[in-house]
Design a protein around this motif. Sequence first.
Motif, mmCIF file in Angstrom:
data_model
loop_
_atom_site.group_PDB
_atom_site.id
_atom_site.type_symbol
_atom_site.label_atom_id
_atom_site.label_comp_id
_atom_site.label_asym_id
_atom_site.label_seq_id
_atom_site.Cartn_x
_atom_site.Cartn_y
_atom_site.Cartn_z
ATOM 1 N N ALA A 33 5.749 9.740 -2.678
ATOM 2 C CA ALA A 33 4.827 8.743 -3.190
ATOM 3 C C ALA A 33 4.415 7.842 -2.027
ATOM 4 O O ALA A 33 5.201 7.622 -1.103
ATOM 5 C CB ALA A 33 5.501 7.919 -4.284
ATOM 6 N N MET A 34 3.196 7.356 -2.097
ATOM 7 C CA MET A 34 2.662 6.515 -1.016
ATOM 8 C C MET A 34 2.213 5.185 -1.571
ATOM 9 O O MET A 34 1.726 5.091 -2.715
ATOM 10 C CB MET A 34 1.485 7.223 -0.339
ATOM 11 C CG MET A 34 1.830 8.568 0.285
ATOM 12 S SD MET A 34 3.037 8.436 1.611
ATOM 13 C CE MET A 34 2.121 7.451 2.802
ATOM 14 N N GLY A 35 2.351 4.167 -0.756
ATOM 15 C CA GLY A 35 1.925 2.843 -1.177
ATOM 16 C C GLY A 35 1.275 2.093 -0.037
ATOM 17 O O GLY A 35 1.458 2.413 1.135
ATOM 18 N N TRP A 36 0.498 1.098 -0.427
ATOM 19 C CA TRP A 36 -0.064 0.146 0.538
ATOM 20 C C TRP A 36 0.504 -1.234 0.211
ATOM 21 O O TRP A 36 0.460 -1.668 -0.948
ATOM 22 C CB TRP A 36 -1.583 0.112 0.466
ATOM 23 C CG TRP A 36 -2.257 1.299 1.073
ATOM 24 C CD1 TRP A 36 -2.695 2.418 0.434
ATOM 25 C CD2 TRP A 36 -2.578 1.486 2.456
ATOM 26 N NE1 TRP A 36 -3.258 3.296 1.326
ATOM 27 C CE2 TRP A 36 -3.201 2.746 2.584
ATOM 28 C CE3 TRP A 36 -2.393 0.719 3.612
ATOM 29 C CZ2 TRP A 36 -3.655 3.247 3.805
ATOM 30 C CZ3 TRP A 36 -2.837 1.208 4.823
ATOM 31 C CH2 TRP A 36 -3.460 2.470 4.917
ATOM 32 N N PHE A 37 0.999 -1.877 1.235
ATOM 33 C CA PHE A 37 1.497 -3.238 1.147
ATOM 34 C C PHE A 37 0.617 -4.111 2.032
ATOM 35 O O PHE A 37 -0.084 -3.622 2.921
ATOM 36 C CB PHE A 37 2.935 -3.327 1.658
ATOM 37 C CG PHE A 37 3.969 -2.670 0.778
ATOM 38 C CD1 PHE A 37 4.051 -1.282 0.685
ATOM 39 C CD2 PHE A 37 4.882 -3.429 0.075
ATOM 40 C CE1 PHE A 37 5.015 -0.674 -0.107
ATOM 41 C CE2 PHE A 37 5.858 -2.832 -0.723
ATOM 42 C CZ PHE A 37 5.919 -1.451 -0.807
ATOM 43 N N ARG A 38 0.710 -5.409 1.833
ATOM 44 C CA ARG A 38 0.063 -6.333 2.754
ATOM 45 C C ARG A 38 0.912 -7.576 2.907
ATOM 46 O O ARG A 38 1.686 -7.925 2.033
ATOM 47 C CB ARG A 38 -1.356 -6.687 2.305
ATOM 48 C CG ARG A 38 -1.441 -7.560 1.055
ATOM 49 C CD ARG A 38 -2.896 -7.752 0.668
ATOM 50 N NE ARG A 38 -3.036 -8.586 -0.527
ATOM 51 C CZ ARG A 38 -4.185 -8.805 -1.145
ATOM 52 N NH1 ARG A 38 -5.305 -8.234 -0.694
ATOM 53 N NH2 ARG A 38 -4.228 -9.584 -2.215
#
Length: 119
Positions: A33-38
């Motif tokens: 699974a892939m995610g984007w954080f900031r």
Amino acid sequence: QVQLVESGGGLVQAGGSLRLSCAASGRTFRNYAMGWFRQAPGKERELITAIPSSGGDTYYADSVKGRFTISRDNAKNTVYLQMNSLKPEDTAVYYCAARAQGTTRWDYWGQGTQVTVSS
């Protein structure tokens, strides 16, 4: 090991768009699974969107829902973040991350890419 490299950040005016890319190498991308954080200055890192290994049922934080879209191309080992209608409060360092499908810990991180939205 999974290596992640983000690209596509930059300076954009409010209302504009950017597309971030995250290229993965190493272990089988489609198993993650892939995610984007900031992370904005003075704030904690937050998960803004995620996509499971097979695509489909995506997650969006309320702050980006309707403006950002996550997608992945397992043939290219790449995950994307299309960001539209950008706001100054979207200014942050954006990170992609990977976790083995079925687990909860984000084990692998990119180096981050700066997104700056001017008013």
